[in-house]
Design an enzyme around this catalytic site. Structure first.
Site, PDB file in Angstrom:
ATOM      1  CG  ASP A   7      73.595  47.608  46.980  1.00  0.00           C
ATOM      2  OD1 ASP A   7      72.933  46.790  46.250  1.00  0.00           O
ATOM      3  OD2 ASP A   7      74.908  48.006  46.898  1.00  0.00           O
TER       4      ASP A   7
ATOM      5  CG  ASN B 290      58.851  44.930  41.781  1.00  0.00           C
ATOM      6  OD1 ASN B 290      58.506  44.818  40.602  1.00  0.00           O
ATOM      7  ND2 ASN B 290      59.331  46.245  42.372  1.00  0.00           N
TER       8      ASN B 290
ATOM      9  CE1 TYR C 213      65.414  43.926  33.307  1.00  0.00           C
ATOM     10  CE2 TYR C 213      64.185  43.196  31.314  1.00  0.00           C
ATOM     11  CZ  TYR C 213      64.179  43.764  32.487  1.00  0.00           C
ATOM     12  OH  TYR C 213      62.893  44.041  32.748  1.00  0.00           O
TER      13      TYR C 213
ATOM     14  CE  LYS D 182      63.551  41.700  35.632  1.00  0.00           C
ATOM     15  NZ  LYS D 182      62.725  41.642  37.017  1.00  0.00           N
TER      16      LYS D 182
END
Length: 242
Positions: free
Chosen positions: A52, A78, A142, A146
């Site tokens: 995890d 990734n 998110y 990113k």
């Protein structure tokens, strides 16, 4: 790539990560897959570890184990998760989760792999960003992380270039993975709207992204570093680049 190449790929059990693993395996690399889920596929040069990556102590421990057993020459950060939400609905728990997964785990793995990356003389790091890093509604936490991966990529490139290590980012647009299909079923109106918004009028595939990653991962491409390659079907056109 030679038989001595060892690539560590996070999130390699399925989707984009699997496509990258398969491309590396096809070129003869040993691939270490680090994922929350065990893969349902196998290869004689694939080694998988489960972890995890949102748990710092667990990530640090598994990073030490992997790098004590394998001399990593390439690292692909990734693994990712979306945690959709607007500024009105996003929680600090959502933010903590994606920071831990996208940024903290990436830094931990880079630090653990650095001795071997330096020693091989052609270390390669690829970070998986997203077209959403340029801004995307309902992706507050998110898109923030990113975009953060792009900053991390550029700074690492500056710091590690003298060691022969290149650091680049791939930023996919809409890709037809299982995760995407779960939210956007084939033939659904919202899926049609997404496809219609893409310049090339189709969704991307995991292999599209893997081919971009493989360019950056090649030991022959040592003069390209600190760059972001948008694999997005043209959806970034008209958008100011980062």
């Amino acid at each position: 790539m030679s038989q001595q190449e060892v690539a560590l790929v996070t999130g390699g059990s399925a989707g984009i990560g699997r496509a990258i693993c398969e491309a590396l395996l096809a070129q003869g690399s040993t691939v270490v897959n680090l994922d929350y889920n065990k893969p349902d596929w196998d290869h004689d040069k694939l080694v998988s570890f489960q972890a995890d990556l949102t748990q710092q102590t667990h990530t640090e421990a598994i990073a030490r184990e992997i790098t004590s057993r394998y001399a990593v020459t390439a690292l692909v950060n990734n693994a990712g998760a979306t945690r959709p939400g607007t500024i009105d609905t996003a929680t600090m728990a959502d933010l903590d989760y994606v920071v831990d997964l996208h940024l903290k785990a990436s830094i931990i793995l880079v630090q653990a792999a650095l001795p071997a990356l330096r020693a091989c003389g052609h270390g390669r790091i690829v970070n998986m960003s997203s077209r959403a890093g340029l801004g995307k509604a309902e992706r507050i936490v998110y898109s923030a992380t990113k975009a953060g991966l792009i900053g991390l990529t550029r700074t690492l490139a500056l710091e590690l270039g003298g060691d022969g290590i290149t650091v680049n980012a791939v930023a996919p647009g809409p890709i037809a993975t299982e995760l995407f299909r779960n939210s956007n079923p084939e033939g659904a109106p919202q899926t049609r709207r997404i496809i219609d918004s893409i310049v090339v009028k189709r969704l991307g595939t995991p292999d599209d992204v893997a081919r971009a990653a493989m360019f950056f991962l090649s030991p022959d491409n040592g003069f390209v570093t600190g760059q972001v390659l948008y694999v997005c079907g043209g959806t970034t056109l008209g958008v100011a680049p980062v």
